[in-house]
Design an enzyme around this catalytic site. Structure first.
Site, short mmCIF file in Angstrom:
data_model
loop_
_atom_site.label_atom_id
_atom_site.label_comp_id
_atom_site.label_asym_id
_atom_site.label_seq_id
_atom_site.Cartn_x
_atom_site.Cartn_y
_atom_site.Cartn_z
N LYS A 90 0.83 -1.08 0.13
CA LYS A 90 0.07 0.13 -0.10
C LYS A 90 0.75 1.34 0.02
O LYS A 90 2.15 1.21 0.17
CB LYS A 90 -0.81 0.00 1.21
CG LYS A 90 -2.07 -1.31 1.01
CD LYS A 90 -2.88 -1.02 -0.03
CE LYS A 90 -4.08 -1.75 -0.06
NZ LYS A 90 -3.85 -3.28 -0.35
C1 PLP Z 1 -10.05 -2.24 -1.44
C2 PLP Z 1 -9.67 -3.10 -0.38
N1 PLP Z 1 -10.17 -3.23 0.84
C3 PLP Z 1 -9.66 -3.89 1.86
C4 PLP Z 1 -8.47 -4.76 1.71
C5 PLP Z 1 -7.62 -5.15 2.97
O1 PLP Z 1 -6.63 -4.64 3.19
P1 PLP Z 1 -5.78 -5.49 4.68
O2 PLP Z 1 -4.91 -6.51 3.64
O3 PLP Z 1 -5.04 -4.37 5.13
O4 PLP Z 1 -6.67 -6.15 5.57
C6 PLP Z 1 -7.65 -4.36 0.44
C7 PLP Z 1 -6.25 -5.06 0.35
O5 PLP Z 1 -5.71 -5.28 -0.51
C8 PLP Z 1 -8.15 -3.61 -0.68
O6 PLP Z 1 -7.43 -3.62 -1.76
#
Ligand code: PLP
Length: 384
Positions: free
Chosen positions: A184
């Site tokens: 990210k």
């Molecule tokens: C749009 C979206 N929402 C949620 C997430 C989940 O993030 P995390 O891996 O920090 O839980 C991601 C991860 O790639 C994502 O792209």
């Protein structure tokens, strides 16, 4: 497979990041402690949100928020179909039902009209996703939600640093979830945060994050802290470590620079690919600030001599990494078991068919962007 010449993503970790983590290791405080508290304060200052809860993923932030709102069996939550599964999985885990809605052709963000059509008397919340870092049409979404008493939880996994018509993402809906996953815009390895102006929500999330313990128990290892605690409800184990927060604080301090570097690379893609007839470049609204988490082009699959998957294969053969964001949720078997099937969301399906996420990361050089564009042109217009 040989190492890629131009990977899809290269992390932006410098020696100061390494030193901050090493210093925390030496400090003796490894789990949630002073760095987490400072990280929360700094995130609040950066986004402009009044309260921030740091947790161990964006998924956890989304889940804890829905739980704290008391969403559960019998409730429905509207989720765009063009997202990562986590956005909808968390709804399932509360016992509520995710209701998928189609997105806009222009930017793959939730279509406000599709949101409105998905509303039933059971709808309690909506989770707009700021795809790739371009903010959703929040004025339209908020107007619809407010009129029906529906809460708005933004999935800003791609959008830390994005601005919607001058307002920072994190200060717009009722709550906003960020991701600090490895790829990210800023990272803590694994991590996330929930931003809100609602003190009661933030306090409830704090309790649910760590076993459902009373707030005081958080400080039970501090000087003068008490060993006694109460479990006031059945919580989770979603807290962020101080090691991760130490990295997050350093990353946040340079986030503006990282975003500028991403924006420069994105602008070079635009300049370089502007005249490429077989690619549709990402749309963005000049009234917003795009965080450029992803640079997703769309192949004109009707006119291109090579298909999307073949373009990806040929790029990989030239040492260039790509990805596809996203496989629409209703294409996955788990979602089909909930009753959806291909054909249900035509816009998302069209976008997916041609979507290719090109390499984009802060240390990407002009020469690297140009090499990706050159390779694309060679593949799309084979000579002889
Ligand atoms: C749009 C979206 N929402 C949620 C997430 C989940 O993030 P995390 O891996 O920090 O839980 C991601 C991860 O790639 C994502 O792209």
């Amino acid at each position: 497979m040989a190492e890629l010449r131009i990977p899809f993503f290269r992390p932006a970790i410098d020696e100061e990041d390494v030193a901050a983590v090493a210093e925390t290791l030496r400090s003796g405080w490894l789990t949630s402690g002073p760095n987490v508290r400072e990280f929360e304060r700094e995130l609040a200052a950066y986004t402009g949100a009044r309260f921030v809860n740091a947790v161990n993923s964006c998924t956890a932030a989304l889940h804890l928020c829905l739980r704290a709102w008391g969403i559960g069996p019998g409730d429905e939550v509207v989720v765009p179909v063009y997202t990562f599964s986590a956005t909808a999985t968390v709804v399932v885990h509360t016992g509520a039902r995710p209701v998928l809605a189609d997105v806009r052709e222009s930017d793959a963000n939730l279509d406000p009209e599709a949101f409105e059509r998905a509303i039933t008397p059971r709808t309690r919340a909506v989770i707009p996703v700021h795809f790739a870092g371009e903010p959703c049409d929040m004025d339209a979404i908020l107007a619809i939600a407010r009129a029906k008493g529906i809460r708005v939880l933004e999935d800003a996994a791609h959008a830390i640093g994005s601005r919607y018509r001058g307002r920072m993402v994190g200060t717009i809906g009722d709550a906003t979830a960020f991701s600090f996953y490895a790829t990210k815009n800023m990272t803590t390895g694994e991590g996330g945060a929930l931003a809100t102006d609602d003190e009661e929500l933030s306090e409830r999330v704090r309790v649910l994050t760590l076993h459902g313990m009373t707030k005081d128990a958080w400080n039970r290892y501090d000087a003068g802290g008490s060993w006694r605690y109460d479990i006031v409800e059945f919580g989770f184990k979603d807290n962020l470590t101080d090691l991760a927060a130490a990295l997050g604080r350093r990353q946040l301090a340079k986030l503006e620079q990282l975003t500028e570097a991403r924006t420069r690379a994105a602008m070079r893609y635009f300049a370089n690919l502007r005249d490429e007839p077989l690619l549709r470049l990402p749309a963005f609204d000049a009234a917003n600030r795009h965080a450029w988490h992803l640079f997703v082009v769309r192949l004109d699959t009707e006119r291109s001599p090579v298909g999307r998957d073949e373009v990806i294969r040929q790029l990989a053969a030239r040492g260039i990494g790509t990805s596809v964001h996203f496989i629409p949720l209703h294409y996955h078997s788990a979602y089909r078991r909930l009753g959806w099937q291909p054909g249900d969301f035509p816009v998302a399906e069209r976008i997916f068919e041609g979507a290719i996420s090109l390499p984009l990361f802060p240390s990407m050089t002009d020469a690297e962007v140009d090499a990706v564009c050159e390779a694309l042109r060679e593949i799309l217009h084979p000579r002889g």
